[in-house]
Design a protein around this motif. Structure first.
Motif, mmCIF file in Angstrom:
data_model
loop_
_atom_site.group_PDB
_atom_site.id
_atom_site.type_symbol
_atom_site.label_atom_id
_atom_site.label_comp_id
_atom_site.label_asym_id
_atom_site.label_seq_id
_atom_site.Cartn_x
_atom_site.Cartn_y
_atom_site.Cartn_z
ATOM 1 N N GLY A 192 40.489 39.141 25.765
ATOM 2 C CA GLY A 192 41.052 37.840 26.442
ATOM 3 C C GLY A 192 42.364 38.111 27.052
ATOM 4 N N GLN A 193 42.574 39.210 27.480
ATOM 5 C CA GLN A 193 43.901 39.384 28.437
ATOM 6 C C GLN A 193 43.920 38.692 29.756
ATOM 7 O OE1 GLN A 193 45.076 43.762 26.727
ATOM 8 N NE2 GLN A 193 46.712 42.816 27.832
ATOM 9 N N PHE A 194 42.717 38.286 30.310
ATOM 10 C CA PHE A 194 42.503 37.513 31.349
ATOM 11 C C PHE A 194 42.177 36.371 31.092
ATOM 12 C CE2 PHE A 194 42.202 42.147 32.697
ATOM 13 C CZ PHE A 194 42.895 42.337 33.810
ATOM 14 N N ALA A 254 31.148 34.819 49.788
ATOM 15 C CA ALA A 254 30.215 34.786 50.712
ATOM 16 C C ALA A 254 30.483 35.955 51.709
ATOM 17 C CB ALA A 254 30.518 33.482 51.303
ATOM 18 N N GLN A 255 31.984 36.210 52.228
ATOM 19 C CA GLN A 255 32.217 37.370 53.108
ATOM 20 C C GLN A 255 32.244 38.983 52.555
ATOM 21 O OE1 GLN A 255 35.785 35.538 53.611
ATOM 22 N NE2 GLN A 255 34.738 33.763 54.083
ATOM 23 N N TYR A 256 32.554 38.911 51.416
ATOM 24 C CA TYR A 256 32.567 40.228 50.728
ATOM 25 C C TYR A 256 31.572 40.461 49.899
ATOM 26 C CZ TYR A 256 37.379 40.075 52.820
ATOM 27 O OH TYR A 256 38.228 40.160 54.027
ATOM 28 N N ASP A 257 31.113 41.712 49.540
ATOM 29 C CA ASP A 257 30.338 42.120 48.460
ATOM 30 C C ASP A 257 30.852 42.125 47.012
ATOM 31 O OD1 ASP A 257 27.929 42.724 50.481
ATOM 32 O OD2 ASP A 257 29.617 44.337 50.846
ATOM 33 N N ILE A 258 32.216 42.529 47.168
ATOM 34 C CA ILE A 258 32.963 42.718 45.787
ATOM 35 C C ILE A 258 34.051 41.722 45.889
ATOM 36 C CG2 ILE A 258 34.141 44.319 44.250
ATOM 37 C CD1 ILE A 258 32.030 46.628 45.302
ATOM 38 N N VAL A 259 34.577 40.999 44.751
ATOM 39 C CA VAL A 259 35.901 40.711 44.870
ATOM 40 C C VAL A 259 36.659 41.083 43.583
ATOM 41 C CG1 VAL A 259 37.478 38.767 44.799
ATOM 42 C CG2 VAL A 259 35.106 38.177 45.739
ATOM 43 N N SER A 260 37.810 41.918 43.858
ATOM 44 C CA SER A 260 38.282 42.708 42.907
ATOM 45 C C SER A 260 39.600 42.381 42.643
ATOM 46 C CB SER A 260 38.383 44.207 43.155
ATOM 47 O OG SER A 260 39.069 45.055 42.373
ATOM 48 N N ALA A 261 40.064 41.903 41.474
ATOM 49 C CA ALA A 261 41.467 41.137 41.187
ATOM 50 C C ALA A 261 42.418 42.320 40.897
ATOM 51 C CB ALA A 261 41.183 40.206 40.096
ATOM 52 N N TYR A 262 43.573 42.004 41.099
ATOM 53 C CA TYR A 262 44.819 42.769 40.712
ATOM 54 C C TYR A 262 45.473 42.004 39.778
ATOM 55 C CZ TYR A 262 47.125 40.768 44.847
ATOM 56 O OH TYR A 262 47.474 39.743 45.872
ATOM 57 N N ARG A 263 46.481 42.628 38.775
ATOM 58 C CA ARG A 263 47.210 41.877 37.799
ATOM 59 C C ARG A 263 48.332 41.711 38.631
ATOM 60 N NH1 ARG A 263 45.333 46.301 33.511
ATOM 61 N NH2 ARG A 263 44.858 47.613 35.467
ATOM 62 N N LEU A 264 49.095 40.258 38.650
ATOM 63 C CA LEU A 264 49.925 39.775 39.331
ATOM 64 C C LEU A 264 51.328 40.304 38.660
ATOM 65 C CD1 LEU A 264 49.074 36.239 40.226
ATOM 66 C CD2 LEU A 264 49.659 38.059 41.949
ATOM 67 N N ARG A 265 51.263 40.216 37.273
ATOM 68 C CA ARG A 265 52.152 40.939 36.414
ATOM 69 C C ARG A 265 51.668 41.490 35.010
ATOM 70 N NH1 ARG A 265 56.087 36.708 35.285
ATOM 71 N NH2 ARG A 265 56.520 36.771 37.546
ATOM 72 N N ARG A 266 51.556 42.785 35.299
ATOM 73 C CA ARG A 266 50.807 43.459 34.072
ATOM 74 C C ARG A 266 51.684 43.450 32.841
ATOM 75 N NH1 ARG A 266 47.409 49.163 34.560
ATOM 76 N NH2 ARG A 266 47.078 49.426 32.536
ATOM 77 N N GLN A 267 50.873 42.904 31.722
ATOM 78 C CA GLN A 267 51.658 42.986 30.507
ATOM 79 C C GLN A 267 51.199 44.256 29.936
ATOM 80 O OE1 GLN A 267 53.233 40.073 29.706
ATOM 81 N NE2 GLN A 267 53.172 39.709 31.668
ATOM 82 N N ALA A 282 37.187 42.538 48.531
ATOM 83 C CA ALA A 282 38.332 41.647 48.756
ATOM 84 C C ALA A 282 39.272 41.643 47.770
ATOM 85 C CB ALA A 282 38.074 40.236 48.945
ATOM 86 N N GLN A 283 40.543 41.544 47.925
ATOM 87 C CA GLN A 283 41.494 41.732 46.764
ATOM 88 C C GLN A 283 42.232 40.302 46.579
ATOM 89 O OE1 GLN A 283 43.407 45.683 45.984
ATOM 90 N NE2 GLN A 283 43.243 45.604 48.128
ATOM 91 N N ILE A 284 42.045 39.916 45.213
ATOM 92 C CA ILE A 284 42.950 38.666 44.744
ATOM 93 C C ILE A 284 43.942 39.004 43.587
ATOM 94 C CG2 ILE A 284 41.493 37.057 46.151
ATOM 95 C CD1 ILE A 284 41.494 36.186 42.824
ATOM 96 N N GLY A 285 44.884 38.423 43.476
ATOM 97 C CA GLY A 285 45.983 38.245 42.248
ATOM 98 C C GLY A 285 45.435 37.457 41.110
ATOM 99 N N VAL A 286 45.396 37.923 39.954
ATOM 100 C CA VAL A 286 45.263 36.996 38.913
ATOM 101 C C VAL A 286 46.141 37.069 37.965
ATOM 102 C CG1 VAL A 286 42.627 36.615 39.129
ATOM 103 C CG2 VAL A 286 43.425 38.551 37.602
ATOM 104 N N HIS A 287 46.264 36.266 36.791
ATOM 105 C CA HIS A 287 47.330 36.513 35.834
ATOM 106 C C HIS A 287 47.009 37.469 34.732
ATOM 107 C CE1 HIS A 287 48.995 33.164 37.982
ATOM 108 N NE2 HIS A 287 49.983 33.483 37.677
ATOM 109 N N HIS A 288 47.816 37.961 33.782
ATOM 110 C CA HIS A 288 47.325 39.062 32.841
ATOM 111 C C HIS A 288 48.287 38.575 31.761
ATOM 112 C CE1 HIS A 288 47.402 43.382 31.350
ATOM 113 N NE2 HIS A 288 46.025 42.733 31.074
ATOM 114 N N TYR A 289 47.490 38.546 30.365
ATOM 115 C CA TYR A 289 48.374 38.123 29.310
ATOM 116 C C TYR A 289 48.565 39.261 28.338
ATOM 117 C CZ TYR A 289 47.902 33.846 31.713
ATOM 118 O OH TYR A 289 47.748 32.867 32.807
ATOM 119 N N PRO A 290 49.283 38.972 27.311
ATOM 120 C CA PRO A 290 49.450 40.277 26.377
ATOM 121 C C PRO A 290 48.343 40.040 25.606
ATOM 122 C CG PRO A 290 51.625 38.902 26.563
ATOM 123 C CD PRO A 290 50.451 38.264 27.385
ATOM 124 N N ARG A 291 47.973 41.112 24.627
ATOM 125 C CA ARG A 291 46.970 41.126 23.568
ATOM 126 C C ARG A 291 47.397 40.298 22.474
ATOM 127 N NH1 ARG A 291 42.534 43.847 21.675
ATOM 128 N NH2 ARG A 291 41.761 45.388 23.016
#
Ligand SMILES: Nc1nc2c(ncn2[C@@H]2O[C@H](COP(=O)(O)OP(=O)(O)O)[C@@H](O)[C@H]2O)c(=O)[nH]1
Ligand SMILES: [Mg+2]
Length: 245
Positions: A108-110, A123-136, A203-212
């Motif tokens: 549940g860290q995401f 639709a335009q990409y085969d993979i959407v890979s997120a990156y952590r905006l502020r890694r906890q 494609a890469q997009i930012g998502v939030h990351h939460y502490p365990r």
């Protein structure tokens, strides 16, 4: 970039498999499953949630079975013994039967309510890979991750911001065309490296990351790290051999 969650009805999927690996995650398995059910129902009409229990011994397996009994869309894969993060992801990808596959971590860290952020790109990409905006994570873990990421990006010519971020959406057919061998932490890099070599786009997009908030992280254990390095050099050798032959 706009990080507000798009209107969910804007981008719907034909069908979706969501899975997450769990190794001793008894506190989070139920709330995460129920959040996945709620968000999946807003994104498409045809979905499944797959819980991959990687040999848990804390009651996760029993809770997962109860969830499968309660909800028609939920099923469980049990590994009789703990086999590692990569093995758990492999089981999820192989079991997923819908057109798109999303996976995250079972701790549940995401926030799965951010899945709609990925949808405009698939639709335009085969993979959407997120990156952590502020890694906890602590500073040492972040430093290790930075060095690991530099190494993997260089060896496989990937140039991605956050290879190991457990928040990715894939077109399912990709998995008909790539092998998966890693049973440890290299699995994310392996899939992305093989996919890129086959010409799939990312494609890469930012998502939030939460502490365990519960359970225990094992991702930085020394055995996990050593295994990742062993698998890294094996994979690099295999890819080099293919490029030469
Ligand atoms: N580390 C680890 N995680 C596993 C394993 N099997 C399944 N998992 C799950 O993979 C996710 C990530 O693990 P975690 O220890 O939180 O790694 P971290 O977030 O990188 O610190 C969690 O949902 C675990 O429950 C395993 O053998 N090792
Ligand atoms: Mg974690």
């Amino acid at each position: 970039m706009d990080y507000s969650i798009p209107e969910i009805t804007e981008h719907r999927l034909s069908s979706l498999s969501i899975f997450f690996p769990c190794f001793n995650e008894k506190e989070t398995v139920r709330p995460l499953t129920e959040k996945c059910l709620a968000i999946a129902a807003q994104i498409c009409d045809d979905f499944e949630i797959i819980l991959v229990d990687d040999g848990s011994t804390d009651g996760t397996a029993e809770t997962a079975d109860q969830l499968a009994a309660e909800y028609r869309a939920v099923r469980v894969i049990h590994h009789p013994q703990n086999r590692g993060y990569g093995a758990a992801l492999q089981s999820g990808f192989r079991a997923a039967g819908k057109d798109y596959i999303f996976y995250t971590d079972g701790d549940g860290q995401f926030d799965v309510n951010e899945i709609p952020l990925l949808l405009p790109f698939i639709a335009q990409y085969d993979i959407v890979s997120a990156y952590r905006l502020r890694r906890q994570d602590n500073i040492l873990r972040k430093l290790n991750a930075f060095c690991w990421s530099k190494l993997v990006n260089t060896l496989f010519d990937l140039h991605l911001k956050d290879i190991d971020c457990a928040f990715k959406l894939y077109k399912r057919h990709i998995f008909d065309h790539i092998d998966m061998v890693s049973t440890g932490a290299l699995i994310d890099a392996e899939i992305l490296a093989r996919a890129k070599r086959k010409g799939y786009t990312i494609a890469q997009i930012g998502v939030h990351h939460y502490p365990r908030t519960a359970g225990k992280a094992t991702g930085a254990n020394i055995n996990v790290i050593l295994k990742a390095f062993r698998e890294l050099f094996k994979l690099r050798k295999e890819i080099l051999r293919k490029e030469i032959s």
